[in-house]
Design an enzyme around this catalytic site. Structure first.
Site, PDB file in Angstrom:
ATOM      1  N   LYS A  91     -44.622 -46.600 -12.036  1.00 60.37           N
ATOM      2  CA  LYS A  91     -44.170 -46.475 -10.653  1.00 60.37           C
ATOM      3  C   LYS A  91     -44.110 -47.870 -10.021  1.00 60.37           C
ATOM      4  O   LYS A  91     -45.113 -48.588  -9.977  1.00 60.37           O
ATOM      5  CB  LYS A  91     -45.164 -45.587  -9.901  1.00 60.37           C
ATOM      6  CG  LYS A  91     -44.568 -44.824  -8.748  1.00 60.37           C
ATOM      7  CD  LYS A  91     -45.583 -43.810  -8.264  1.00 60.37           C
ATOM      8  CE  LYS A  91     -45.143 -43.138  -7.006  1.00 60.37           C
ATOM      9  NZ  LYS A  91     -46.241 -42.389  -6.392  1.00 60.37           N
TER      10      LYS A  91
HETATM   11  C1  E4P Z   1     -45.518 -39.757  -4.373  1.00 56.45           C
HETATM   12  O1  E4P Z   1     -45.042 -40.309  -5.314  1.00 56.45           O
HETATM   13  C2  E4P Z   1     -45.889 -40.451  -3.128  1.00 56.45           C
HETATM   14  O2  E4P Z   1     -46.748 -41.488  -3.403  1.00 56.45           O
HETATM   15  C3  E4P Z   1     -46.466 -39.468  -2.170  1.00 56.45           C
HETATM   16  O3  E4P Z   1     -45.671 -38.291  -2.190  1.00 56.45           O
HETATM   17  C4  E4P Z   1     -46.653 -39.996  -0.768  1.00 56.45           C
HETATM   18  O4  E4P Z   1     -47.012 -38.914   0.061  1.00 56.45           O
HETATM   19  P1  E4P Z   1     -47.667 -39.104   1.517  1.00 56.45           P
HETATM   20  O5  E4P Z   1     -46.583 -39.559   2.451  1.00 56.45           O
HETATM   21  O6  E4P Z   1     -48.145 -37.734   1.868  1.00 56.45           O
HETATM   22  O7  E4P Z   1     -48.764 -40.094   1.365  1.00 56.45           O
END
Ligand code: E4P
Length: 217
Positions: free
Chosen positions: A87
């Site tokens: 990522k």
């Molecule tokens: C996923 O890859 C993201 O890091 C995550 O969905 C972020 O979500 P949030 O906005 O609830 O922190």
């Protein structure tokens, strides 16, 4: 649409996996910190544990923000397990790293995407997945689902292979709307996945069937 769970909590991952509908897991540094995972070895071991639990794509986020650092860290993460997806944040060196990983057979998830322009760059760089943050867009009074629809249209017109991974999901309705708008994947908290189950008429109907079943016993 594929279903990923958005957590580093092993009990929640197990529960979602046992439903039989789980295609993968996404994590981020905040989710890892929430589970109290501390130190490089513990982080690596935690990713390994998730990979051993779920047969699907597991996103592991780099912390480095410079090209060399992202590449070095990404390679280490990718070496943990064949299902690891590196990522990478949507920044200049991140885009360069996405291209490097794509050229070297390492799968990626471009994170922190909030606009169609960023989504085009990630796709051009060969990202496997791109993660628009729906909930955080909604929080700033823009329409996150509209971005999914726009991205789906652009990717279809341009023939980009990058998959749209709707992230920052806050509700069961978000999941339905993302499916409708053309998301390839939705990464959701367990609560939102379980929210899809809920309908009062199902509960009322089942109670009545069970009551009537007693008459036929
Ligand atoms: C996923 O890859 C993201 O890091 C995550 O969905 C972020 O979500 P949030 O906005 O609830 O922190």
């Amino acid at each position: 649409m594929k279903f990923f769970i958005d957590t580093a909590n092993l009990a929640q991952i197990k529960e979602a996996n046992e439903l039989g509908i789980l295609d993968g897991v996404t994590t981020n540094p905040s989710l890892m910190a929430k589970e109290g995972i501390k130190g490089n070895e513990a982080v690596m071991n935690h990713y390994k544990a998730i990979c051993e639990m779920v047969d699907g794509d597991i996103s592991a986020e780099v912390i480095a923000t410079d090209f060399n650092g992202i590449v070095e860290e990404g390679k280490k993460l990718a070496a943990i397990h064949p299902n690891i997806i590196v990522k990478v944040p949507m920044i200049k060196d991140g885009v360069k790293a996405l291209k490097y990983f794509s050229d070297n057979g390492i799968k990626t998830n471009c994170t922190l995407v909030f606009s169609a322009g960023q989504a085009i760059l990630a796709a051009k760089a060969g990202a496997t997945y791109v993660s628009p943050f729906i909930g955080r867009i909604d929080d700033s009074s823009w329409d996150g689902v509209e971005l999914i629809a726009q991205m789906a249209q652009i990717y279809s017109i341009q023939g980009y292979k990058t998959e749209i991974l709707a992230a920052s999901i806050r509700s069961a309705l978000h999941i339905v709307k993302c499916a409708e708008a053309g998301a390839d994947v939705c990464t959701c908290p367990l609560e939102s996945i379980l929210g899809l189950l809920k309908h009062p008429l199902t509960d009322i109907g089942l109670a009545k069937f069970l009551e009537d079943a007693k008459k036929t016993a």
